[in-house]
Design an enzyme around this catalytic site. Structure first.
Site, PDB file in Angstrom:
ATOM      1  N   ARG A  72      11.112  42.068  51.127  1.00  0.00           N
ATOM      2  CA  ARG A  72      10.755  40.790  50.520  1.00  0.00           C
ATOM      3  C   ARG A  72      12.019  40.144  49.989  1.00  0.00           C
ATOM      4  NH1 ARG A  72       5.861  41.089  46.410  1.00  0.00           N
ATOM      5  NH2 ARG A  72       4.721  41.487  48.317  1.00  0.00           N
ATOM      6  N   ARG A  94       6.133  39.483  38.767  1.00  0.00           N
ATOM      7  CA  ARG A  94       6.306  40.781  39.408  1.00  0.00           C
ATOM      8  C   ARG A  94       4.924  41.330  39.729  1.00  0.00           C
ATOM      9  NH1 ARG A  94      11.027  44.331  36.818  1.00  0.00           N
ATOM     10  NH2 ARG A  94      11.030  45.055  38.981  1.00  0.00           N
ATOM     11  N   SER A  95       4.879  42.453  40.404  1.00  0.00           N
ATOM     12  CA  SER A  95       3.585  42.975  40.859  1.00  0.00           C
ATOM     13  C   SER A  95       2.632  43.265  39.712  1.00  0.00           C
ATOM     14  CB  SER A  95       3.798  44.239  41.685  1.00  0.00           C
ATOM     15  OG  SER A  95       4.454  45.241  40.926  1.00  0.00           O
ATOM     16  N   GLN A 102      11.562  38.011  37.346  1.00  0.00           N
ATOM     17  CA  GLN A 102      11.747  38.615  38.664  1.00  0.00           C
ATOM     18  C   GLN A 102      13.244  38.842  38.887  1.00  0.00           C
ATOM     19  OE1 GLN A 102      11.973  40.249  41.911  1.00  0.00           O
ATOM     20  NE2 GLN A 102       9.833  39.774  41.404  1.00  0.00           N
ATOM     21  N   HIS A 166     -21.811  23.899  39.378  1.00  0.00           N
ATOM     22  CA  HIS A 166     -20.459  23.866  39.912  1.00  0.00           C
ATOM     23  C   HIS A 166     -20.173  25.214  40.542  1.00  0.00           C
ATOM     24  CE1 HIS A 166     -15.951  22.767  39.173  1.00  0.00           C
ATOM     25  NE2 HIS A 166     -16.306  22.703  40.433  1.00  0.00           N
ATOM     26  N   ALA A 249     -11.875  21.545  32.918  1.00  0.00           N
ATOM     27  CA  ALA A 249     -11.108  21.201  34.118  1.00  0.00           C
ATOM     28  C   ALA A 249     -10.285  19.933  33.940  1.00  0.00           C
ATOM     29  CB  ALA A 249     -12.037  21.071  35.322  1.00  0.00           C
ATOM     30  N   LYS A 278      -6.011  17.494  38.144  1.00  0.00           N
ATOM     31  CA  LYS A 278      -6.901  16.540  37.476  1.00  0.00           C
ATOM     32  C   LYS A 278      -6.256  15.910  36.247  1.00  0.00           C
ATOM     33  CE  LYS A 278     -11.358  18.481  38.919  1.00  0.00           C
ATOM     34  NZ  LYS A 278     -10.892  19.582  39.787  1.00  0.00           N
ATOM     35  N   ARG A 307       3.231  39.189  43.180  1.00  0.00           N
ATOM     36  CA  ARG A 307       4.039  38.000  42.938  1.00  0.00           C
ATOM     37  C   ARG A 307       3.256  36.759  43.337  1.00  0.00           C
ATOM     38  NH1 ARG A 307      10.099  38.366  45.341  1.00  0.00           N
ATOM     39  NH2 ARG A 307       9.887  40.608  45.558  1.00  0.00           N
TER      40      ARG A 307
END
Length: 436
Positions: A72, A94-95, A102, A166, A249, A278, A307
Site C-alpha cells: 500500500r 490507520r487500520s 498515518q 428514511h 442531516a 447538505k 484506512r
C-alpha cells in the site's frame, strides 16, 4: 519551513518588495496553521490549492528518494487519481483508528487534524461548543459508526427509533448489527410526530426485557413529519442512562435546529450526525459527527475499519476554507429568506387552486396539497427539469411516516442552503402550470 534564498539575484529594493508580496499572499495560509479555525472570509481557490499542495507534498509517496516496497504505497496509474484526491493518495487514519496519524502520510494526517480543528471552530461560530470529526462516509454510514460505538462502549443492543420514513438510518441500525424497536407516529392536524411518552414507554419495556437500549432520534426530516423533541428525549436518556444519537442531516444551516441542539446538549446527547453536502455544499460522500463527549468521538473513530479515502475529508476542508464564517452566516440568512419566499408562493398557489399549504414546523421544506396524483406531478416536474420535489399520496404509509391514511395527497418542496431565488420562483411557476 520554506527558506528561499533569492539574495543577489535582483536589486535589494526589488527583493524586499517581492518578499513583502510573497508574505502577504502566504499570510492567510499561515493563519490557518497558526490559529486552526475557520477564516472569517473565505480563501481564494488559488490559495486553497496552494495550501493543499503544501500538505500533500509532505507524504512519503512524494519523496523522490523513497524506496517503496509495501503493498500500500499510494501507487497510482493516472494523474487524474492525484487530481481527485488532491495528492493525498495514502488516505487518512490507520487500520485501528480513523483519526490516528498515518506514518506514510504526515501531510494527510496534518490535513485531517486541521480539518477537525477548523470544523470545531465552525460549530462554535454557530454557537455549538462541541468536539467534532469529519468522516469519509455519508450520513447513514456515520450513524452506523455511532451505533457501533454505543454497542461497544455501553453494550447497547436495541435501537429505539421514533419512526421516520428514511431508509438510511433504518439500514444503519441493521448494518451495526442491532435490533430496532419502532415507536409509531400520531397525527395532530396536518403534522405527524412521535409522542415523547411513547418513547419513554419503549425505553422502560426494553429495560424490563433485560436489554440495553439506545435512542436514535430524528431532528431534520421532510414535513409533515415533525422533528423529534430531542430536548425531552435527551432528558429521558439522562434519567435512564442510555445513549442518544441524533440524526441531524441538515441541522447546521438553520438556527431553528441549532437552538434545539443547544438546549438538548444540556442533557444527554452522545453524538449528532450531519451531512457535509447538505450543510457545507460539498460533493456527496462525507459526514460530520459532533459531541460534547470527546471519548465517545474517539470510540466512534475506532469503529471505522481500515484506512479511509482522504477525498471526502478534503472536500469538507475546502468548503470550510472557501466559505468562511462570515459568508456562511449570509448563506443561512439567504436560506431563511428563500424559505419565506417558497411559503408565500405556495400559499398563493394554494388559494388559486383550492389546495392547502400544510402546517409545518420545518424551516427548510414546505408542503402543498394537490387534487391529482402527486407522484405523477413530481414526475412531470422532473421532466420539466425541476429536481428535488417529492410527491406523496395519502395512502403512502412510508412517505407519510404515518401508519394510517394521511389527510391529503401532497408535494414537498425545499428551500435549502445555497438555493437560488430564481429556482424557487421557477419551480413554483412550473408546479402551477401542471396543477392549474
Amino acid at each position: 519551513m520554506l527558506d528561499f534564498n533569492v539574495s543577489g539575484l535582483i536589486p535589494k529594493n526589488m527583493e524586499k518588495r517581492g518578499e513583502l508580496v510573497f508574505s502577504e499572499n502566504l499570510k492567510e495560509i499561515e493563519d490557518i496553521f497558526n490559529h486552526r479555525k475557520i477564516p472569517e472570509n473565505g480563501l481564494s481557490n488559488e490559495k486553497i490549492r496552494l495550501f493543499l499542495r503544501f500538505l500533500s507534498m509532505m507524504d512519503t509517496d512524494k519523496d523522490p528518494k523513497s524506496i517503496r516496497i509495501g503493498e500500500r504505497e499510494a501507487r497510482i496509474v493516472s494523474s487524474v487519481h492525484d487530481e481527485l484526491s488532491y495528492g493525498f493518495c495514502h488516505g487518512v487514519g490507520r487500520s485501528g483508528n480513523l483519526i490516528d496519524p498515518q506514518p506514510k502520510a504526515p501531510g494527510a494526517s496534518i490535513m485531517y487534524s486541521l480539518t477537525n480543528k477548523i470544523l470545531e471552530s465552525f460549530l462554535k461560530t454557530l454557537g455549538i461548543d462541541v468536539y467534532g470529526i469529519s468522516t469519509p462516509v455519508s450520513t447513514g454510514m456515520s450513524i452506523s459508526l455511532c451505533l457501533c460505538a454505543a454497542r461497544k462502549k455501553y453494550a447497547s443492543n436495541v435501537v429505539i427509533y421514533p419512526y421516520a420514513a428514511h431508509k438510511s438510518p433504518i439500514k444503519a441500525v441493521s448494518f451495526a448489527g442491532m435490533k430496532m424497536r419502532l415507536v409509531e407516529t400520531v397525527l395532530d392536524g396536518d403534522k405527524v410526530y412521535v409522542p415523547v411518552e411513547e418513547i419513554e414507554s419503549a425505553v422502560k419495556k426494553e429495560i424490563e426485557l433485560g436489554n440495553n437500549p439506545c435512542i436514535l432520534s430524528t431532528l431534520t426530516f421532510f414535513p409533515p413529519r415533525n422533528s423529534d423533541d430531542i430536548l425531552e428525549i435527551s432528558k429521558i436518556c439522562e434519567i435512564y442512562d442510555i445513549p442518544h444519537i441524533v440524526n441531524g442531516a441538515y441541522a447546521l444551516q438553520n438556527n431553528f435546529y441549532i437552538e434545539k441542539l443547544k438546549k438538548a446538549f444540556k442533557y444527554r446527547i452522545d453524538a449528532v450526525v450531519s451531512s457535509s453536502d447538505k450543510n457545507l455544499l460539498t460533493p456527496i460522500g462525507g459526514g460530520i459527527i459532533f459531541s460534547k463527549n470527546q471519548d465517545f468521538l474517539k470510540e466512534i473513530s475506532h469503529c471505522y475499519p481500515g484506512r479511509a479515502s482522504a477525498t471526502p475529508i478534503v472536500s469538507t476542508l475546502v468548503s470550510l476554507l472557501s466559505i468562511g464564517s462570515k459568508n456562511y452566516i449570509e448563506l443561512m440568512k439567504n436560506q431563511k429568506s428563500s424559505k419565506k419566499l417558497l411559503d408565500d408562493l405556495l400559499y398563493d398557489l394554494s388559494k388559486k387552486t383550492g389546495n392547502k399549504l400544510l402546517d409545518s414546523e420545518s424551516p427548510i421544506a414546505s408542503c402543498i396539497s394537490v387534487n391529482s396524483n402527486p407522484v405523477e406531478i413530481a414526475a412531470k416536474l422532473y421532466n420539466l427539469r425541476v429536481t428535488g420535489p417529492r410527491g406523496v399520496t395519502k395512502t403512502d404509509k412510508f412517505g407519510n411516516c404515518y401508519t394510517g391514511n394521511y389527510i391529503y395527497d401532497y408535494i414537498v418542496m425545499n428551500a435549502a442552503i445555497g438555493v437560488k431565488t430564481e429556482d424557487v420562483v421557477n419551480a413554483v411557476d412550473k408546479l402551477e402550470k401542471i396543477i392549474l
